[in-house]
Scaffold this motif. Sequence first.
Motif, mmCIF file in Angstrom:
data_model
loop_
_atom_site.group_PDB
_atom_site.id
_atom_site.type_symbol
_atom_site.label_atom_id
_atom_site.label_comp_id
_atom_site.label_asym_id
_atom_site.label_seq_id
_atom_site.Cartn_x
_atom_site.Cartn_y
_atom_site.Cartn_z
ATOM 1 N N UNK A 620 23.713 20.660 -12.800
ATOM 2 C CA UNK A 620 24.044 19.240 -12.666
ATOM 3 C C UNK A 620 25.502 19.048 -12.260
ATOM 4 N N UNK A 621 26.404 19.853 -12.817
ATOM 5 C CA UNK A 621 27.831 19.702 -12.534
ATOM 6 C C UNK A 621 28.268 20.303 -11.200
ATOM 7 N N UNK A 622 27.331 20.928 -10.491
ATOM 8 C CA UNK A 622 27.637 21.345 -9.116
ATOM 9 C C UNK A 622 27.894 20.133 -8.226
ATOM 10 N N UNK A 623 27.371 19.012 -8.627
ATOM 11 C CA UNK A 623 27.530 17.777 -7.852
ATOM 12 C C UNK A 623 28.701 16.932 -8.336
ATOM 13 N N UNK A 624 29.537 17.499 -9.218
ATOM 14 C CA UNK A 624 30.715 16.787 -9.713
ATOM 15 C C UNK A 624 31.706 16.522 -8.576
ATOM 16 N N UNK A 625 32.587 15.548 -8.793
ATOM 17 C CA UNK A 625 33.633 15.260 -7.808
ATOM 18 C C UNK A 625 34.844 16.174 -7.975
ATOM 19 N N UNK A 658 22.585 21.688 -3.804
ATOM 20 C CA UNK A 658 24.029 21.474 -3.981
ATOM 21 C C UNK A 658 24.868 22.674 -3.537
ATOM 22 N N UNK A 659 24.353 23.873 -3.761
ATOM 23 C CA UNK A 659 25.070 25.069 -3.304
ATOM 24 C C UNK A 659 25.162 25.078 -1.777
ATOM 25 N N UNK A 660 24.059 24.703 -1.127
ATOM 26 C CA UNK A 660 24.051 24.652 0.340
ATOM 27 C C UNK A 660 25.036 23.599 0.847
ATOM 28 N N UNK A 661 25.117 22.470 0.155
ATOM 29 C CA UNK A 661 26.056 21.411 0.553
ATOM 30 C C UNK A 661 27.497 21.876 0.401
ATOM 31 N N UNK A 662 27.793 22.580 -0.700
ATOM 32 C CA UNK A 662 29.160 23.035 -0.972
ATOM 33 C C UNK A 662 29.637 24.087 0.032
ATOM 34 N N UNK A 663 28.708 24.709 0.742
ATOM 35 C CA UNK A 663 29.117 25.660 1.792
ATOM 36 C C UNK A 663 29.945 24.979 2.872
ATOM 37 N N UNK A 664 29.774 23.681 3.001
ATOM 38 C CA UNK A 664 30.513 22.952 4.036
ATOM 39 C C UNK A 664 31.978 22.790 3.713
ATOM 40 N N UNK A 674 33.150 31.282 -4.815
ATOM 41 C CA UNK A 674 32.214 31.099 -5.935
ATOM 42 C C UNK A 674 30.838 30.661 -5.429
ATOM 43 N N UNK A 675 30.808 29.740 -4.477
ATOM 44 C CA UNK A 675 29.536 29.214 -3.960
ATOM 45 C C UNK A 675 28.770 30.292 -3.202
ATOM 46 N N UNK A 676 29.454 31.015 -2.341
ATOM 47 C CA UNK A 676 28.769 32.089 -1.599
ATOM 48 C C UNK A 676 28.271 33.175 -2.544
ATOM 49 N N UNK A 677 29.029 33.422 -3.626
ATOM 50 C CA UNK A 677 28.568 34.388 -4.620
ATOM 51 C C UNK A 677 27.299 33.929 -5.300
ATOM 52 N N UNK A 678 27.239 32.646 -5.664
ATOM 53 C CA UNK A 678 26.031 32.100 -6.293
ATOM 54 C C UNK A 678 24.838 32.171 -5.336
ATOM 55 N N UNK A 679 25.066 31.850 -4.061
ATOM 56 C CA UNK A 679 23.984 31.912 -3.063
ATOM 57 C C UNK A 679 23.497 33.347 -2.905
ATOM 58 N N UNK A 680 24.429 34.273 -2.895
ATOM 59 C CA UNK A 680 24.076 35.691 -2.763
ATOM 60 C C UNK A 680 23.108 36.107 -3.884
ATOM 61 N N UNK A 681 23.492 35.835 -5.121
ATOM 62 C CA UNK A 681 22.663 36.287 -6.243
ATOM 63 C C UNK A 681 21.339 35.534 -6.299
ATOM 64 N N UNK A 682 21.362 34.242 -5.978
ATOM 65 C CA UNK A 682 20.111 33.477 -5.973
ATOM 66 C C UNK A 682 19.159 33.967 -4.877
#
Length: 984
Positions: A620-625, A658-664, A674-682
């Motif tokens: 949920x907090x991946x979408x934080x500001x 949200x992870x895909x959005x944060x790649x931008x 951090x985001x690319x690491x999360x995508x890698x493991x997922x």
Amino acid sequence: MGAALATAAQWTAAGVGTGTLEITPLNQFLLDQIIKFVEDFSTRHPQEAAFVFREPLEWRTQLDCSVFGEGYEINKATVQSEAKGKDGQPLLILAASSLRVCSFDQLSRLLHIAMEKKSKEARSCLEANRDPIVKILGPEYGTVEGEDMSLLRLLDRVKKDDDSETEMKMKIFLLLHQLDLQLLNSSLKHISQFVRLNAAAINNEVNLLKNFSGEGEDTVLESLEYTSDYTFSNGCRASPWRQLHGEICYLVIKPHDTEPLHITCSTAGVFLNGVSNSKRFHGEYNFFKEPTSEKNYQHMEVVDAKVSGQPQNLDDFTEKNVCKKPKSSEARRSVDEKKFEPSTKWKNIRVSTSHSKTSGRFGGISESSSESESDEEQPVRHQERHTDLPSEYWGIQKLAKFLKGGNPTATLIALCSMRDFNLAQETCHLAIKDTGCLEVLINLLDTEEIKCQIGSLKILKEISQNTLIRQTIADLGGLELMVKNLDSPDTELKCLAAETIANVARFKRERKTVRQHGGIKKLVRLLDRVSARPTSLTPSEAEHTEMARCGALALWSCSKSTKNKEAIRKAGGIPLLAKWLKCSDAHILTPVVGTLQECASEPSYRLAMRTEGMIENIVKNLSSKHEELQMHCASAIFKCAEDRETRDLVRQHGGLQPLAVLLGNSENKQLLAAVTGAIWKCSISGENVSKFQEYKVVEVLVGLLTDQPEEVLVNVVGALAECCQEPINRSVIRTCGGIPPLVKLLTGINQALLVNAAKAVGACATEPENMMIIDKLDGIRLLWSLLKNPNPDVQANAAWAICPCIENAKDSGEKVRSLVGGLELVVNLLKSENNEVLASVCAAIGSIAKDEENLAVITDYGVIPLLSKLADTNNDKLRRHLAEAISHCCMWGSNKVSFGENKAVAPLVRYLKSNDPSVHRATAQALYELSEDPNNCITMHENGVVKLLLPMIGSTDETLQEAAAGCVSNIRRLFLAIEKAKYG
């Protein structure tokens, strides 16, 4: 480079022949910079790297022919590069220890080949070619003393001759000129660090001047004397507490025609004092620096730092600024105690030396740390002290005497006044430390005056951002007192203590101190009251929230220790952190998630985060500001997604989009890592890869393969390697131009990046169209070269990647044979002790052995006994690929017989008892091939192979069915033949 070698480098005097480079820190520094420049030259400037030198650089080398591999022709003791110039001459020639190199590309390759000998080779090259620019570009570019006109001549020539060679020479000259300037500037900084006066140099100068002093007209001075006759063991005559400020000795010089001059000699230079040395050191300085006891003198040494508080303006030491000589320490203490009547603890506040304080605080600590984390703190260095210190320094110095006075009211006023200064400035940190205020601030924590404790902690919280201050606070036992303050009933005091602990406990020893003094339990207790309402908090709830925030900050710092993670868990920290994770305030969420992501390296925490429902709130907090909160949430997912259940939870709670959005957000590199690491493991889960396809993640990841820091690249390449599970993604990577940058990454040095790059290239190589591109980019040779890497993970992934390359490359057998020493290298890796390396190499040998000529070569290299030696393994992954390798190796000559002679058959029979069907299949195929030798059939029969194979004849796997039946058939025919021969 020429000017730097001529002016900055340190050369020995030439006895016979030319001089050599001295072995000095400066020379080593210059060598390292030149090596780095040349190593990176071919990558950064590929066109210029191909330029052929006017004359070759030639020197005596320590390298032998054996270190050269792909790209070089070796004929006995001579080595020539396959690359040649326009005249057909090789660009590198090694003959009889004489090495000639004609391009930067070959120089760069040579340094990579030389490995640990690169420094010696660079030194030999520069000693033999004192002005290498002349050899590279020609004599008109040589370095001459006086005004260097080479650049002007070059520009003039460019105007006249508009040809590509002149333009190329200009580019190279400018690059070398830029290197020259960098070396000269760096060497000046390097030299300036070592230009310091010392006691011996000053003594020599004084003795020389004494020869020109005395009575008479032909003398310069009337007299020149030291103020002290006592010399310490280090040669200094200054008092030990002044030696700490770099002072060496004091002189009184009497000229013939003026008043005596009073001089201070220090490591930073020689200074003229405004008053006599005797008056000076009975003045204001004694207010702030109480001397250590006489017994400690012998343990003190001169600190190599500039003089602290040494004024440029002589008016700073005029008579009006010098206080009267103060009373002794005992007398001052007596006056203080008569004047004020505070609590018993208050009376004990005095500025004590660090020796007594440290021994008192840490004398009882004997636990040896088992923590393996690297400290974040760098070794403490003495900070540079400047002679023209700003007014803040002197202002704090004046406040010091009030802080030390012993009166609670005066002390409180001094604390408030000190907070008016900008405590973020390093000058203020220096003043607080130099004047002894830091010791007083720490001792104030042990009083009964809450206001003074709070005032002290407010200052300590600010100044503990400084590394040196943090270290000193720890050395003086400040952490133990702060942990004790956590028991106070005053909320503000507890919050300040926790925040200051968060600053100080950033290195291993102090994290251990917090744990040993019960700090972890006390910090966890600060989280105990969780607000039920997300907004509109009452004053009491706001107070508890702030206390929890401060406690979480301290736990975050402490959680970098494995033992502290366990202590937090035992203290009941996990459920409390889980409850605070449900709030909406980013100020407390950030340290809470920071603590959780730090602890997520432990399996017990990952399990708790799944079962306590924390993954949903993290997603949920991946979408934080707040980007920092997003970063820590992504880092937590990166660590937790090692487990399949967590990967599924992230998908189920909508965390992939949200992870895909944060790649931008590619500007914030920490967030991106951090985001690319999360995508890698997922992406390890195929279901998640399908979702990422919908969000066009692969296309974005390919775009991140260039111009990114290594910590981002490691994760990006790892994610692409996992996404290649889906054939469509392998095509996407190709169409988006991702294969060339992936192959290029195989040339790097970052081990984690090499592991992932090899895996990604191997995954792409399963597609024939991709393999064509990899082949054109020399990908097979690059993967093969990684087999030489000492890291077993790199070796294993390179070997796995080689398998599809051999399967899908055109004329792969011939390409493999063309790799000099390549087959021998693969066979030798069978001596590894790493099971993953052995399994991958067996798989590679299975692919190599499909080519008959290559099989013959590896047989000659002794592959059969090495494979046989591995047969007793219990590792199913190794068993499968070993059996496949044995099966393919049976296709040449008498290899079937050799396997039997090397006792590989009986262990293979036991593989059929494995629970892995893939092991059954590979083993049955190997046994079928081996059963063509009568002795092997007998061995199989004796080890009960028929009983194990019979059920497999009815398998639905046709390959297994046929191999099992064929093996049993061969054994049956052999025994029928024996029976027939026996009974005729």
